[in-house]
Design a protein around this motif. Structure first.
Motif, PDB file in Angstrom:
ATOM      1  N   ASN A  26       0.803  -1.230   0.000  1.00  7.94           N
ATOM      2  CA  ASN A  26       0.000   0.000   0.000  1.00  7.94           C
ATOM      3  C   ASN A  26       0.833   1.277   0.000  1.00  7.94           C
ATOM      4  N   TYR A  42      -3.617   7.749  -5.084  1.00  8.97           N
ATOM      5  CA  TYR A  42      -4.991   7.404  -5.439  1.00  8.97           C
ATOM      6  C   TYR A  42      -5.091   6.421  -6.600  1.00  8.97           C
ATOM      7  N   TYR A  84      -4.291   3.021  -5.222  1.00  9.92           N
ATOM      8  CA  TYR A  84      -5.284   2.585  -4.235  1.00  9.92           C
ATOM      9  C   TYR A  84      -6.612   2.214  -4.893  1.00  9.92           C
ATOM     10  N   LYS A  85      -6.978   2.910  -5.946  1.00 10.33           N
ATOM     11  CA  LYS A  85      -8.265   2.643  -6.602  1.00 10.33           C
ATOM     12  C   LYS A  85      -8.141   1.700  -7.794  1.00 10.33           C
ATOM     13  N   SER A  86      -6.961   1.160  -8.048  1.00 12.13           N
ATOM     14  CA  SER A  86      -6.755   0.310  -9.231  1.00 12.13           C
ATOM     15  C   SER A  86      -7.639  -0.937  -9.198  1.00 12.13           C
ATOM     16  N   ASP A  87      -7.981  -1.415  -8.021  1.00 15.72           N
ATOM     17  CA  ASP A  87      -8.857  -2.585  -7.924  1.00 15.72           C
ATOM     18  C   ASP A  87     -10.327  -2.187  -7.745  1.00 15.72           C
ATOM     19  N   GLY A  88     -10.608  -0.890  -7.849  1.00 15.75           N
ATOM     20  CA  GLY A  88     -11.978  -0.417  -7.741  1.00 15.75           C
ATOM     21  C   GLY A  88     -12.414  -0.078  -6.330  1.00 15.75           C
ATOM     22  N   ASP A  89     -11.555  -0.331  -5.348  1.00 10.63           N
ATOM     23  CA  ASP A  89     -11.926  -0.097  -3.954  1.00 10.63           C
ATOM     24  C   ASP A  89     -10.696   0.361  -3.174  1.00 10.63           C
ATOM     25  N   MET A  90     -10.905   1.279  -2.245  1.00 16.18           N
ATOM     26  CA  MET A  90      -9.808   1.685  -1.362  1.00 16.18           C
ATOM     27  C   MET A  90     -10.021   1.002  -0.012  1.00 16.18           C
ATOM     28  N   SER A  91      -9.110   0.107   0.329  1.00 13.32           N
ATOM     29  CA  SER A  91      -9.250  -0.652   1.572  1.00 13.32           C
ATOM     30  C   SER A  91      -8.848   0.195   2.770  1.00 13.32           C
ATOM     31  N   GLU A 122      -5.090   0.597   2.872  1.00 14.27           N
ATOM     32  CA  GLU A 122      -4.605   1.627   1.958  1.00 14.27           C
ATOM     33  C   GLU A 122      -4.864   3.018   2.535  1.00 14.27           C
TER      34      GLU A 122
END
Length: 129
Positions: free
Chosen positions: A39, A90, A93-100, A103
């Motif tokens: 992250n 960003y 962090y958003k590459s998978d569609g979600d910010m955990s 992250e």
């Protein structure tokens, strides 16, 4: 022991708090058996430290000349931090569609510590003007 000047105190305390926080952050990740260096955690701590130091040093340098605009310069520094977040962190962090949560914490923990310290030292600086 020689007395440290105001900017040196800020940088020393910033580095100390961020190092302690980084250690605690890694300790918590380790206790939960989570990946330690995912992250962009190292980049986040480094970028936040550099930005906080540069912003504060610029505020300190121009404190007399632009004392009526220090608040706006401080807010401009916060805007700069958001720009760095959206450019550097960003997209990853958003590459998978979600910010955990991991992250978010990797960026927000050093950001919050830096912001608190910047605010505290800037208010002290303004009080002494």
């Amino acid at each position: 022991m020689p007395k440290l000047n105001f900017p040196t105190k800020f940088i020393a305390l910033l580095l100390l708090l961020l190092l302690l926080s980084f250690g605690a952050h890694l300790g918590i990740l380790s206790l939960r058996n989570l990946p330690l260096f995912d992250n962009l955690i190292v980049l986040s701590y480094v970028v936040n430290a550099i930005l906080a130091a540069v912003i504060f040093l610029l505020l300190y340098k121009f404190k007399e000349k632009l004392k009526n605009q220090i608040g706006f310069l401080f807010m401009g520094g916060s805007l700069l931090k958001f720009v760095f977040f959206f450019l550097l962190f960003y997209p990853t962090y958003k590459s998978d569609g979600d910010m955990s949560v991991l992250e978010f914490a990797a960026f927000f923990v050093p950001y919050a510590i830096s912001l608190f310290l910047e605010t505290f030292f800037t208010s002290k600086m303004l009080k002494n003007l």
